[in-house]
Design a protein around this motif. Sequence first.
Motif, PDB file in Angstrom:
ATOM      1  N   ALA A 166      -1.749  -7.569 -10.327  1.00 50.80           N
ATOM      2  CA  ALA A 166      -0.581  -7.074  -9.585  1.00 50.80           C
ATOM      3  C   ALA A 166      -0.273  -7.986  -8.402  1.00 50.80           C
ATOM      4  O   ALA A 166       0.899  -8.205  -8.073  1.00 50.80           O
ATOM      5  N   MET A 167      -1.305  -8.544  -7.777  1.00 50.40           N
ATOM      6  CA  MET A 167      -1.077  -9.452  -6.654  1.00 50.40           C
ATOM      7  C   MET A 167      -0.381 -10.728  -7.139  1.00 50.40           C
ATOM      8  O   MET A 167       0.536 -11.223  -6.496  1.00 50.40           O
ATOM      9  N   VAL A 168      -0.799 -11.225  -8.283  1.00 54.50           N
ATOM     10  CA  VAL A 168      -0.171 -12.410  -8.859  1.00 54.50           C
ATOM     11  C   VAL A 168       1.274 -12.101  -9.245  1.00 54.50           C
ATOM     12  O   VAL A 168       2.189 -12.867  -8.942  1.00 54.50           O
ATOM     13  N   SER A 169       1.492 -10.971  -9.882  1.00 58.95           N
ATOM     14  CA  SER A 169       2.851 -10.634 -10.319  1.00 58.95           C
ATOM     15  C   SER A 169       3.768 -10.313  -9.135  1.00 58.95           C
ATOM     16  O   SER A 169       4.986 -10.408  -9.256  1.00 58.95           O
ATOM     17  N   PHE A 170       3.196  -9.963  -7.976  1.00 63.77           N
ATOM     18  CA  PHE A 170       4.006  -9.733  -6.778  1.00 63.77           C
ATOM     19  C   PHE A 170       4.748 -11.012  -6.391  1.00 63.77           C
ATOM     20  O   PHE A 170       5.929 -10.978  -6.053  1.00 63.77           O
ATOM     21  N   VAL A 217       0.878  -1.177   0.000  1.00 68.94           N
ATOM     22  CA  VAL A 217       0.000   0.000   0.000  1.00 68.94           C
ATOM     23  C   VAL A 217       0.912   1.222   0.000  1.00 68.94           C
ATOM     24  O   VAL A 217       1.686   1.438   0.927  1.00 68.94           O
ATOM     25  N   VAL A 218       0.831   1.997  -1.063  1.00 74.75           N
ATOM     26  CA  VAL A 218       1.663   3.180  -1.221  1.00 74.75           C
ATOM     27  C   VAL A 218       0.912   4.380  -0.655  1.00 74.75           C
ATOM     28  O   VAL A 218      -0.297   4.512  -0.854  1.00 74.75           O
ATOM     29  N   LEU A 219       1.619   5.242   0.053  1.00 71.93           N
ATOM     30  CA  LEU A 219       1.017   6.427   0.672  1.00 71.93           C
ATOM     31  C   LEU A 219      -0.185   6.031   1.536  1.00 71.93           C
ATOM     32  O   LEU A 219      -1.262   6.615   1.463  1.00 71.93           O
ATOM     33  N   ARG A 220       0.031   5.048   2.361  1.00 67.50           N
ATOM     34  CA  ARG A 220      -1.007   4.448   3.214  1.00 67.50           C
ATOM     35  C   ARG A 220      -1.802   5.482   4.004  1.00 67.50           C
ATOM     36  O   ARG A 220      -2.999   5.345   4.204  1.00 67.50           O
ATOM     37  N   ARG A 230      -4.186  10.148  -2.057  1.00 68.42           N
ATOM     38  CA  ARG A 230      -3.187   9.602  -2.985  1.00 68.42           C
ATOM     39  C   ARG A 230      -2.863   8.129  -2.722  1.00 68.42           C
ATOM     40  O   ARG A 230      -2.049   7.545  -3.420  1.00 68.42           O
ATOM     41  N   ARG A 231      -3.509   7.529  -1.775  1.00 65.88           N
ATOM     42  CA  ARG A 231      -3.254   6.128  -1.397  1.00 65.88           C
ATOM     43  C   ARG A 231      -3.468   5.198  -2.593  1.00 65.88           C
ATOM     44  O   ARG A 231      -4.443   5.329  -3.332  1.00 65.88           O
ATOM     45  N   ALA A 261      -5.082  -4.241  -4.936  1.00 64.34           N
ATOM     46  CA  ALA A 261      -6.468  -4.078  -5.375  1.00 64.34           C
ATOM     47  C   ALA A 261      -6.649  -4.688  -6.763  1.00 64.34           C
ATOM     48  O   ALA A 261      -7.748  -5.088  -7.139  1.00 64.34           O
ATOM     49  N   ASP A 262      -5.571  -4.770  -7.508  1.00 61.51           N
ATOM     50  CA  ASP A 262      -5.559  -5.368  -8.840  1.00 61.51           C
ATOM     51  C   ASP A 262      -5.066  -6.810  -8.700  1.00 61.51           C
ATOM     52  O   ASP A 262      -3.934  -7.045  -8.269  1.00 61.51           O
TER      53      ASP A 262
END
Length: 186
Positions: free
Chosen positions: A41-45, A23-26, A31-32, A37-38
Amino acid sequence: MSFTWTAHRFSGGALALDVANSVVLRFDPERRIDRFADAVAMVSFAEAANRHGAERQRFGMLVPARPENRGLLIGLREATDQYFRARGRAENRPDLLADLLEAIATILRQPPYKGEYITLDAAAAHSALSLAADPEPDRLKICPNCEWLFLDRSRNRSRTWCDMAVCGNRTKARRHYRRNKEEMRA
Protein backbone atom coordinates in the motif's frame (compact mmCIF):
# COMPACT_ATOMS: atom_id res chain seq x y z
CA MET A 1 -7.76 -7.47 1.96
CA SER A 2 -6.95 -5.27 -1.01
CA PHE A 3 -7.01 -1.51 -0.83
CA THR A 4 -7.18 1.11 -3.57
CA TRP A 5 -6.00 4.69 -3.23
CA THR A 6 -8.86 6.79 -4.61
CA ALA A 7 -9.00 10.53 -5.30
CA HIS A 8 -10.73 11.00 -1.92
CA ARG A 9 -7.57 9.79 -0.16
CA PHE A 10 -5.78 12.84 -1.61
CA SER A 11 -8.13 15.48 -0.20
CA GLY A 12 -5.47 17.15 1.93
CA GLY A 13 -4.38 19.62 -0.72
CA ALA A 14 -0.68 18.94 -0.10
CA LEU A 15 1.34 15.76 -0.34
CA ALA A 16 2.55 16.02 3.28
CA LEU A 17 -1.05 16.17 4.54
CA ASP A 18 -2.10 13.26 2.32
CA VAL A 19 0.74 11.22 3.80
CA ALA A 20 -0.36 12.24 7.32
CA ASN A 21 -3.91 11.20 6.46
CA SER A 22 -2.77 7.67 5.58
CA VAL A 23 -3.83 6.69 9.10
CA VAL A 24 -7.59 6.25 9.14
CA LEU A 25 -9.47 6.81 12.41
CA ARG A 26 -6.19 7.88 14.01
CA PHE A 27 -7.76 8.56 17.43
CA ASP A 28 -9.91 5.43 17.66
CA PRO A 29 -7.56 2.66 18.88
CA GLU A 30 -10.08 -0.09 18.16
CA ARG A 31 -10.76 0.91 14.55
CA ARG A 32 -7.50 2.66 13.61
CA ILE A 33 -6.05 1.59 10.25
CA ASP A 34 -2.49 2.45 9.26
CA ARG A 35 -2.49 2.16 5.46
CA PHE A 36 1.32 2.32 5.40
CA ALA A 37 1.60 -0.77 7.63
CA ASP A 38 1.37 -2.71 4.36
CA ALA A 39 4.48 -2.14 2.22
CA VAL A 40 2.47 -2.76 -0.96
CA ALA A 41 0.00 0.00 0.00
CA MET A 42 2.91 2.36 0.69
CA VAL A 43 4.34 1.66 -2.76
CA SER A 44 0.96 2.08 -4.44
CA PHE A 45 0.46 5.39 -2.59
CA ALA A 46 3.29 6.95 -4.63
CA GLU A 47 1.69 5.69 -7.84
CA ALA A 48 -1.71 7.05 -6.81
CA ALA A 49 -0.21 10.40 -5.78
CA ASN A 50 1.02 10.72 -9.36
CA ARG A 51 -2.62 10.52 -10.50
CA HIS A 52 -4.55 12.24 -7.68
CA GLY A 53 -2.15 14.34 -5.59
CA ALA A 54 -2.54 18.11 -5.47
CA GLU A 55 1.20 18.66 -5.89
CA ARG A 56 1.79 16.26 -8.77
CA GLN A 57 2.89 19.04 -11.15
CA ARG A 58 5.28 20.42 -8.53
CA PHE A 59 7.17 17.18 -7.98
CA GLY A 60 6.77 15.41 -11.29
CA MET A 61 6.81 11.62 -11.21
CA LEU A 62 7.07 10.21 -7.70
CA VAL A 63 8.65 6.86 -6.99
CA PRO A 64 8.14 4.91 -3.75
CA ALA A 65 10.43 5.47 -0.80
CA ARG A 66 13.35 3.06 -0.74
CA PRO A 67 12.66 0.10 1.56
CA GLU A 68 15.37 1.26 3.98
CA ASN A 69 13.73 4.72 4.17
CA ARG A 70 10.17 3.59 4.90
CA GLY A 71 10.71 4.08 8.62
CA LEU A 72 11.86 7.64 7.94
CA LEU A 73 8.67 8.26 5.95
CA ILE A 74 6.58 6.98 8.87
CA GLY A 75 8.51 9.26 11.23
CA LEU A 76 7.89 12.22 8.93
CA ARG A 77 4.22 11.29 8.70
CA GLU A 78 3.81 11.29 12.47
CA ALA A 79 5.77 14.53 12.95
CA THR A 80 3.72 16.16 10.18
CA ASP A 81 0.45 15.06 11.74
CA GLN A 82 1.39 16.18 15.24
CA TYR A 83 2.73 19.57 14.21
CA PHE A 84 -0.01 20.53 11.76
CA ARG A 85 -2.78 19.20 14.00
CA ALA A 86 -1.51 21.46 16.80
CA ARG A 87 -1.16 24.33 14.34
CA GLY A 88 -4.71 23.71 13.08
CA ARG A 89 -5.89 24.13 16.67
CA ALA A 90 -3.83 27.34 17.01
CA GLU A 91 -1.50 25.75 19.57
CA ASN A 92 2.02 27.16 19.63
CA ARG A 93 4.26 24.08 19.95
CA PRO A 94 7.92 24.84 19.11
CA ASP A 95 8.85 21.32 20.24
CA LEU A 96 6.61 19.82 17.54
CA LEU A 97 8.08 22.17 14.92
CA ALA A 98 11.57 21.03 15.98
CA ASP A 99 10.49 17.36 15.62
CA LEU A 100 9.06 18.08 12.16
CA LEU A 101 12.18 19.92 11.00
CA GLU A 102 14.36 17.10 12.30
CA ALA A 103 12.31 14.50 10.39
CA ILE A 104 12.48 16.63 7.24
CA ALA A 105 16.26 17.10 7.57
CA THR A 106 16.84 13.38 8.13
CA ILE A 107 15.04 12.53 4.90
CA LEU A 108 16.63 15.30 2.86
CA ARG A 109 20.11 14.12 3.96
CA GLN A 110 19.49 10.77 2.24
CA PRO A 111 21.18 10.24 -1.14
CA PRO A 112 18.85 11.46 -3.91
CA TYR A 113 17.17 9.04 -6.27
CA LYS A 114 19.23 8.64 -9.42
CA GLY A 115 17.32 9.86 -12.43
CA GLU A 116 14.63 12.43 -13.03
CA TYR A 117 12.25 11.15 -10.37
CA ILE A 118 11.83 12.08 -6.72
CA THR A 119 11.08 9.60 -3.94
CA LEU A 120 7.84 9.86 -2.00
CA ASP A 121 9.67 10.54 1.25
CA ALA A 122 11.75 13.38 -0.25
CA ALA A 123 8.69 14.94 -1.91
CA ALA A 124 6.69 14.68 1.34
CA ALA A 125 9.58 16.34 3.21
CA HIS A 126 9.65 19.22 0.72
CA SER A 127 5.86 19.52 0.96
CA ALA A 128 5.93 19.61 4.78
CA LEU A 129 8.68 22.23 4.74
CA SER A 130 6.64 24.43 2.39
CA LEU A 131 3.58 24.06 4.62
CA ALA A 132 5.57 24.93 7.74
CA ALA A 133 6.72 28.16 6.05
CA ASP A 134 3.22 29.00 4.74
CA PRO A 135 2.30 32.59 5.66
CA GLU A 136 -1.40 31.66 5.83
CA PRO A 137 -1.64 29.10 8.64
CA ASP A 138 -5.41 29.67 8.98
CA ARG A 139 -5.91 27.77 5.71
CA LEU A 140 -4.99 24.54 7.52
CA LYS A 141 -8.10 22.82 8.89
CA ILE A 142 -9.16 19.57 10.50
CA CYS A 143 -12.19 17.78 9.07
CA PRO A 144 -14.89 17.51 11.76
CA ASN A 145 -16.03 14.16 10.34
CA CYS A 146 -12.88 12.10 9.78
CA GLU A 147 -10.31 14.36 11.50
CA TRP A 148 -8.06 14.48 8.44
CA LEU A 149 -5.88 17.51 7.87
CA PHE A 150 -6.57 19.61 4.77
CA LEU A 151 -5.85 22.98 3.22
CA ASP A 152 -8.80 25.27 2.65
CA ARG A 153 -8.02 26.88 -0.69
CA SER A 154 -11.50 28.35 -1.10
CA ARG A 155 -11.62 32.06 -1.75
CA ASN A 156 -13.53 32.92 1.43
CA ARG A 157 -11.93 30.15 3.53
CA SER A 158 -15.30 28.55 4.25
CA ARG A 159 -14.50 24.93 3.42
CA THR A 160 -15.63 22.72 6.25
CA TRP A 161 -14.85 19.13 5.22
CA CYS A 162 -11.85 17.47 3.67
CA ASP A 163 -14.13 16.19 0.89
CA MET A 164 -17.70 17.37 0.45
CA ALA A 165 -18.64 14.25 -1.53
CA VAL A 166 -17.63 11.95 1.32
CA CYS A 167 -17.41 13.66 4.72
CA GLY A 168 -19.84 16.46 3.89
CA ASN A 169 -22.46 14.00 2.68
CA ARG A 170 -21.98 11.73 5.70
CA THR A 171 -22.42 14.64 8.08
CA LYS A 172 -25.52 15.88 6.28
CA ALA A 173 -26.99 12.36 6.16
CA ARG A 174 -26.47 11.92 9.93
CA ARG A 175 -28.10 15.28 10.57
CA HIS A 176 -31.07 14.33 8.35
CA TYR A 177 -31.40 10.93 10.07
CA ARG A 178 -31.41 12.53 13.56
CA ARG A 179 -33.95 15.14 12.52
CA ASN A 180 -36.30 12.50 11.08
CA LYS A 181 -35.85 10.29 14.15
CA GLU A 182 -36.76 13.20 16.45
CA GLU A 183 -39.85 14.02 14.36
CA MET A 184 -41.01 10.39 14.61
CA ARG A 185 -40.73 10.51 18.43
CA ALA A 186 -42.75 13.73 18.65
